[in-house]
Design an enzyme around this catalytic site. Structure first.
Site, PDB file in Angstrom:
ATOM      1  NE  ARG A 104     -17.887 -28.607 -15.562  1.00  0.00           N
ATOM      2  CZ  ARG A 104     -18.875 -28.345 -16.245  1.00  0.00           C
ATOM      3  NH1 ARG A 104     -18.996 -27.188 -16.892  1.00  0.00           N
ATOM      4  NH2 ARG A 104     -20.185 -28.907 -15.930  1.00  0.00           N
ATOM      5  CG  HIS A 131     -21.750 -33.475 -16.970  1.00  0.00           C
ATOM      6  ND1 HIS A 131     -21.407 -33.360 -15.698  1.00  0.00           N
ATOM      7  CD2 HIS A 131     -22.383 -32.424 -17.485  1.00  0.00           C
ATOM      8  CE1 HIS A 131     -22.020 -32.005 -15.264  1.00  0.00           C
ATOM      9  NE2 HIS A 131     -22.463 -31.463 -16.468  1.00  0.00           N
ATOM     10  CD  GLN A 134     -27.105 -32.243 -16.850  1.00  0.00           C
ATOM     11  OE1 GLN A 134     -26.190 -31.165 -16.619  1.00  0.00           O
ATOM     12  NE2 GLN A 134     -28.330 -32.057 -16.793  1.00  0.00           N
ATOM     13  CG  ASP A 225     -24.583 -31.272 -24.492  1.00  0.00           C
ATOM     14  OD1 ASP A 225     -24.990 -30.026 -24.284  1.00  0.00           O
ATOM     15  OD2 ASP A 225     -23.605 -32.016 -24.278  1.00  0.00           O
ATOM     16  CB  CYS A 265     -27.172 -30.709 -19.936  1.00  0.00           C
ATOM     17  SG  CYS A 265     -26.310 -30.572 -21.464  1.00  0.00           S
ATOM     18  NE  ARG A 293     -25.743 -30.948 -12.503  1.00  0.00           N
ATOM     19  CZ  ARG A 293     -24.809 -30.361 -13.211  1.00  0.00           C
ATOM     20  NH1 ARG A 293     -24.837 -29.756 -14.135  1.00  0.00           N
ATOM     21  NH2 ARG A 293     -23.579 -30.441 -12.753  1.00  0.00           N
TER      22      ARG A 293
HETATM   23  N1   CP Z   1     -24.896 -28.444 -17.411  1.00  0.00           N
HETATM   24  C1   CP Z   1     -23.729 -28.225 -16.985  1.00  0.00           C
HETATM   25  O1   CP Z   1     -22.948 -28.765 -16.388  1.00  0.00           O
HETATM   26  O2   CP Z   1     -23.777 -26.686 -16.761  1.00  0.00           O
HETATM   27  P1   CP Z   1     -22.449 -25.692 -16.519  1.00  0.00           P
HETATM   28  O3   CP Z   1     -21.589 -26.073 -17.731  1.00  0.00           O
HETATM   29  O4   CP Z   1     -22.956 -24.490 -16.915  1.00  0.00           O
HETATM   30  O5   CP Z   1     -21.946 -26.302 -15.334  1.00  0.00           O
HETATM   31  N1  NVA Z   2     -21.197 -31.499 -23.630  1.00  0.00           N
HETATM   32  C1  NVA Z   2     -21.088 -30.223 -23.141  1.00  0.00           C
HETATM   33  C2  NVA Z   2     -21.788 -30.287 -21.790  1.00  0.00           C
HETATM   34  C3  NVA Z   2     -21.656 -28.740 -21.105  1.00  0.00           C
HETATM   35  C4  NVA Z   2     -22.469 -28.968 -19.935  1.00  0.00           C
HETATM   36  C5  NVA Z   2     -19.593 -29.970 -22.755  1.00  0.00           C
HETATM   37  O1  NVA Z   2     -18.677 -30.933 -22.395  1.00  0.00           O
HETATM   38  O2  NVA Z   2     -19.174 -28.877 -23.385  1.00  0.00           O
END
Ligand code: CP
Ligand code: NVA
Length: 308
Positions: A104, A131, A134, A225, A265, A293
């Site tokens: 990530r 993502h 997701q 989101d 999400c 997930r």
């Molecule tokens: N939706 C999602 O990716 O959540 P987290 O940021 O908690 O992993």
């Molecule tokens: N768009 C958000 C998603 C978190 C799961 C971010 O990137 O912070």
């Protein structure tokens, strides 16, 4: 078999998969969730997360344990990564210890560099651009709610971000009509929109608009989101008035299909992009979505690692 065609592959974007492979992954995830298929692999997954995470971190960890594997949390703050060791060096070293690496991070280019230098499969656990894990969970949730993915319209309202990008590609690949409503100047890139339209290829519609009500009208799923993603915290307050008309609330639900589901999400900012009523209401499927997930990532890991 998906566990043969995906073996050893990276998963950096949904574009790494064909629609057929996505369909097979969703089926495998559904079968594993139902207890019809039980795959095992004694492999080691590394998690290298430069941003916070609850769902992705825990669901990958539990999925790997359930497959019989193990997980190493490679917290950048306690490895040499945060002291500036080049990605091309870290990638080649982790490659020698691990069987699969979920990352990530911020730039998609950094994820790509990891993948270029590590021979083991690399999975995108979220970048600023995408993502994809997701989106697999989103598609599984929609498929569960409606029986299949045929004749459906999914509407995303809010920021044209990583989650919107992967959702749009995933829907387009699977023949689901997708509408994305953002404020002007917060649209997705032309490149992503073109890619989605190419996937849809006349089988489904890809609609980009600044009108949230038009986008939500008749939709089978309403999705949102956060208005400011990780890394954009400084803009969070100034974005609130701009994004207010794009809130997922009762007004938006009132124009959607009567059986429409509400998706997010997570994590959510209640009172900003979604109201308490919408997330807690009878249309909400956000907890199933979060659970999924784990199921899709278990199917993904099993396939990439060739579990038997
Ligand atoms: N939706 C999602 O990716 O959540 P987290 O940021 O908690 O992993
Ligand atoms: N768009 C958000 C998603 C978190 C799961 C971010 O990137 O912070």
């Amino acid at each position: 078999m998906i566990t043969e065609t995906l073996k050893g592959q990276d998963f950096l974007s949904l574009a790494d998969l064909t629609g057929q492979q996505v369909a097979e992954l969703l089926q495998l995830a559904a079968d594993m969730k139902a207890g019809k298929v039980n795959l095992r692999c004694n492999k080691i997954l590394g998690l290298l997360f430069y941003k916070a995470s609850t769902r992705t971190r825990v669901s990958f960890t539990v999925a790997m344990y359930q497959l019989g594997g193990q997980v190493l949390d490679l917290n950048p703050n306690v490895t040499q990564v945060s002291r500036g060791e080049p990605i091309i060096d870290t990638a080649r070293v982790l490659d020698r210890y691990l069987d699969v690496l979920a990352i990530r991070t911020f730039a998609q280019e950094d994820l790509q560099t990891f993948a270029n230098y590590a021979k083991i499969p690399v999975i995108n656990a979220l970048t600023d651009l995408a993502h994809p894990c997701q989106a697999l969970a989103d598609l599984l949730t929609i498929q569960e709610c409606f029986g299949d993915l045929k004749n459906l319209t999914v509407t995303y309202v809010g920021d044209g971000n990583n989650v919107a990008n992967s959702l749009m590609l995933g829907c387009a690949m699977m023949g689901v009509n997708v509408r994305v409503a953002t404020p002007s100047n917060f649209e997705q890139s032309a490149e992503i929109i073109e890619k989605a339209k190419a996937y849809a290829n006349g089988k489904s519609e890809v609609t980009i608009t600044n009108d949230p009500i038009a986008a939500a009208t008749g939709a089978h799923a309403l999705y949102t989101d956060v208005w400011a993603s990780m890394g954009q915290e400084e803009e969070a307050n100034s974005r609130i008035p701009i994004f207010q008309p794009y809130q997922l609330n009762e007004k938006l639900l009132s124009v959607a299909d009567k059986n429409a589901i509400v998706l997010h999400c997570l994590p959510a900012h209640r009172g900003e992009e979604i109201t308490d009523e919408a997330i807690e209401g009878s249309h909400s499927r956000v907890w199933d979505q979060a659970e999924n997930r784990m199921h899709v990532q278990k199917a993904l890991l099993a396939s990439i690692l060739g579990a038997e």
